[in-house]
Each structure stands twice: as C-alpha cells, then as structure tokens.
Write an enzyme that holds these catalytic residues in place. Structure first.
Site, short mmCIF file in Angstrom:
data_model
loop_
_atom_site.label_atom_id
_atom_site.label_comp_id
_atom_site.label_asym_id
_atom_site.label_seq_id
_atom_site.Cartn_x
_atom_site.Cartn_y
_atom_site.Cartn_z
N SER A 6 0.92 -1.03 0.15
CA SER A 6 0.12 -0.06 0.06
C SER A 6 0.84 1.17 -0.04
O SER A 6 1.65 1.47 0.82
CB SER A 6 -1.02 -0.02 1.09
OG SER A 6 -1.39 1.36 1.40
N HIS A 31 -1.02 -1.04 -4.38
CA HIS A 31 -2.33 -0.65 -3.84
C HIS A 31 -2.42 0.77 -3.48
O HIS A 31 -1.63 1.47 -2.83
CB HIS A 31 -2.59 -1.39 -2.40
CG HIS A 31 -3.78 -1.17 -1.93
ND1 HIS A 31 -4.97 -1.84 -2.28
CD2 HIS A 31 -4.26 -0.51 -1.09
CE1 HIS A 31 -6.25 -1.47 -1.70
NE2 HIS A 31 -5.62 -0.65 -0.68
N ASP A 33 -4.55 4.17 -1.86
CA ASP A 33 -5.54 4.50 -1.05
C ASP A 33 -5.90 5.91 -1.44
O ASP A 33 -5.40 6.89 -0.88
CB ASP A 33 -5.29 4.33 0.44
CG ASP A 33 -5.08 2.94 0.62
OD1 ASP A 33 -6.01 2.11 0.42
OD2 ASP A 33 -3.87 2.43 1.02
N MET A 35 -8.73 8.83 -0.25
CA MET A 35 -9.58 9.18 0.99
C MET A 35 -10.12 10.70 1.07
O MET A 35 -9.37 11.57 0.52
CB MET A 35 -8.67 9.04 2.25
CG MET A 35 -8.19 7.67 2.54
SD MET A 35 -7.00 7.72 3.95
CE MET A 35 -6.10 6.24 4.17
N HIS A 64 -8.16 1.82 -4.30
CA HIS A 64 -8.91 1.72 -3.39
C HIS A 64 -9.61 2.96 -2.90
O HIS A 64 -9.15 3.82 -2.32
CB HIS A 64 -8.35 1.07 -2.00
CG HIS A 64 -9.24 0.81 -0.89
ND1 HIS A 64 -8.79 0.38 0.28
CD2 HIS A 64 -10.59 0.95 -0.73
CE1 HIS A 64 -9.72 0.48 1.30
NE2 HIS A 64 -10.88 0.38 0.47
N MET A 66 -11.59 5.16 -0.77
CA MET A 66 -12.73 5.44 0.54
C MET A 66 -13.11 6.85 0.20
O MET A 66 -12.76 7.82 0.95
CB MET A 66 -11.42 5.37 1.55
CG MET A 66 -11.09 3.83 1.83
SD MET A 66 -9.71 3.69 2.70
CE MET A 66 -8.46 3.94 1.48
N MET A 135 -12.28 -5.51 4.13
CA MET A 135 -11.30 -4.73 5.03
C MET A 135 -11.40 -5.25 6.37
O MET A 135 -12.25 -5.85 6.98
CB MET A 135 -12.15 -3.45 5.40
CG MET A 135 -12.17 -2.37 4.14
SD MET A 135 -10.42 -2.12 3.50
CE MET A 135 -9.72 -1.33 4.96
N GLY A 140 -9.08 3.97 6.87
CA GLY A 140 -8.67 5.30 6.98
C GLY A 140 -7.25 5.42 7.60
O GLY A 140 -6.79 6.54 7.22
N GLY A 142 -2.91 3.68 8.00
CA GLY A 142 -2.15 2.28 8.03
C GLY A 142 -2.00 1.99 9.48
O GLY A 142 -1.83 2.86 10.44
N GLY A 143 -1.14 0.88 9.67
CA GLY A 143 -0.62 0.32 10.90
C GLY A 143 -1.68 0.14 12.09
O GLY A 143 -1.37 -0.04 13.14
N ASP A 173 -7.28 -6.30 3.31
CA ASP A 173 -6.68 -5.01 3.52
C ASP A 173 -6.71 -4.43 4.99
O ASP A 173 -7.83 -4.23 5.47
CB ASP A 173 -7.26 -3.93 2.59
CG ASP A 173 -6.59 -2.68 2.72
OD1 ASP A 173 -5.40 -2.33 3.31
OD2 ASP A 173 -7.10 -1.68 1.84
N GLY A 174 -5.61 -4.50 5.53
CA GLY A 174 -5.33 -3.97 6.84
C GLY A 174 -4.80 -4.82 7.82
O GLY A 174 -5.67 -5.83 8.15
N SER A 196 2.31 -1.06 6.23
CA SER A 196 3.52 -0.80 7.05
C SER A 196 4.38 -2.19 7.16
O SER A 196 5.42 -1.89 7.17
CB SER A 196 2.83 -0.42 8.50
OG SER A 196 1.83 -1.33 8.87
C1 DX5 Z 1 -6.33 1.69 5.16
C2 DX5 Z 1 -5.93 1.35 3.98
C3 DX5 Z 1 -5.00 0.62 3.92
C4 DX5 Z 1 -3.83 0.70 4.73
C5 DX5 Z 1 -2.96 -0.64 4.86
O1 DX5 Z 1 -7.64 2.36 5.28
O2 DX5 Z 1 -6.97 0.86 3.16
O3 DX5 Z 1 -4.40 -0.11 2.55
O4 DX5 Z 1 -2.53 1.22 3.68
O5 DX5 Z 1 -2.01 -0.41 5.89
P1 DX5 Z 1 -1.61 -1.40 6.87
O6 DX5 Z 1 -1.01 -2.49 5.98
O7 DX5 Z 1 -0.30 -0.92 7.55
O8 DX5 Z 1 -2.33 -1.81 8.12
ZN ZN Z 2 -6.63 0.25 1.04
#
Ligand code: DX5
Ligand code: ZN
Length: 214
Positions: A6, A31, A33, A35, A64, A66, A135, A140, A142-143, A173-174, A196
């Site tokens: 991502s 990937h 993201d 938002m 993706h 969001m 999901m 919203g 990462g990490g 994802d996540g 991450s």
């Molecule tokens: C979160 C995103 C993810 C995010 C995942 O809303 O859709 O794609 O980057 O990050 P990790 O792998 O760190 O959970």
């Molecule tokens: Zn994502």
C-alpha cells in the site's frame, strides 16, 4: 498469492524510488488508497499523484476509493491510470450502476466491505465484480491491528465463489503481517494488501517473501 504493497506507507518525499523498491522486491499490485475525509476520517491524495508515477511502472495499479459517492470521481481515477477500481458498498446508494460505470471504462471493478458490513450486503453484485476487498481494519489509516472476525467473511466469499463459479479475486486490507497473512490465505484470500509491514521492514524482499510463503 499476490502481494499489494500500500502506497500509503511509502515515503512521499521519494515516491518513485520507494515504489520501484517494492516492485523490485516482488510486489504484484500497487495498492493506492484514496480518502476524502468524509467516508473515512482522513485525507490522503488524489489521482494526480499516481498519474505522475504511472508511466514508470508496468504493474497493476489497484485503486481503493474510500470516498463517498464515488461515481463522481470514477472517470478521473480511471484516466489517471488505474487498472482495478474498488469502491465501497457503504459509500453509494447505487452499487450496481457504479460497478457498471467502472466496467464501461474498461477497468476491473472491485467492491469493498468494512469490518461491520456483512457479505450479504454485496451478494447481489458478486457475479459482476472482478475483485472483492474485505477490510480487515476500519479504513482510514495504516498501521492498525487486524480484526480477526473478518476472516469469517473471507471464508464465506470463497465458498460462494466456488458454489456459484464466480471469478472475483478476494483481497484483504489492513493489519496484514506474516501471521495474519497466513490466516487470510487459509481462509481463501488471493491478494494481501500490506502497507506498514512491507514498507517499514528492513528487508522488503524478505517481507514479501514471508507473506507469499504458502
Ligand atoms: C487503510 C488502507 C490500507 C492501509 C493498510 O484504510 O485501506 O490499504 O494502507 O495499511 P497497513 O497494512 O499498515 O494496515
Ligand atoms: Zn486500502
């Protein structure tokens, strides 16, 4: 098993080089993201950011969205160089129309569900999509930590696909790491998004190898 690092966890001050690094490390998809600060409580970047790096890469750009009412931005997202466009079922009143809009642009269409949304909410669209994104955290950021109960939905989607001979890929994802990635694989996932875990790993090739280990 495909791995989709991502971009959210990439170094934005050095984007092209950082993406090249995960490509060299064995990434299958990138990937991306998007938002809007409404559908999720965070802002990331718009399509013009990945449009700038698109010419340098051959791999699949997996976008993706969001974003509330994604219909308004699907064309821009497509023109900027997406290969797969995934929208959230919770973000539109007209999921069928929006999925058709993506397909008419010649792109692969994906539907995403939040941790609180059951598989039944997308059952009627499963025959039309190329990808289902489960999901495994609340979207919203990462990490975050993986939510175990989402695995049931991955299993359900794998059973439905088999029974009805559908063609979608199942992406998670996540919170994906070596341990949770294995659980997703066993549940029936085909694509692991990892932000991450891959970008923060001291050896990204090793990180992707660990995720791919079957
Ligand atoms: C979160 C995103 C993810 C995010 C995942 O809303 O859709 O794609 O980057 O990050 P990790 O792998 O760190 O959970
Ligand atoms: Zn994502």
């Amino acid at each position: 098993m495909k791995i989709a690092p991502s971009m959210l966890s990439a170094d934005f001050s050095n984007l092209k080089v950082d993406i090249q690094d995960v490509v060299d490390a064995g990434a299958d998809y990138l990937h991306i993201d998007l938002m809007d600060g409404k559908f999720v409580p965070n802002l990331s970047f718009g399509p013009m950011v990945y449009q700038r790096i698109r010419p340098f890469f051959d791999l699949t750009f997996d976008v993706h969205m969001m974003i509330d009412s994604p219909e308004s931005y699907i064309e821009d997202v497509s023109n900027a160089g997406a290969d797969i466009i995934t929208i959230h079922v919770e973000a539109t009143n007209h999921i069928h129309r929006a999925i058709q809009q993506i397909k008419q642009l010649g792109k692969k269409a994906g539907v995403a569900i939040n941790p609180g949304t059951p598989v039944s909410a997308i059952e009627s669209i499963l025959s039309d999509v190329d990808l289902v994104l489960v999901m495994t955290v609340n979207p919203g950021f990462g990490g975050q930590s993986f939510i175990d109960t989402t695995l049931t939905k991955v299993k359900q989607l794998a059973v439905i696909r088999k029974e009805l001979d559908y063609q979608y890929e199942i992406e998670v994802d996540g919170g994906v790491n070596e341990t949770t990635g294995k659980q997703c694989l066993e549940a029936g996932a085909d694509v692991l998004v990892a932000g991450s875990f891959v970008f923060n790993h001291s050896n990204r090739q090793e990180a992707i190898r660990l995720l791919k280990a079957e």
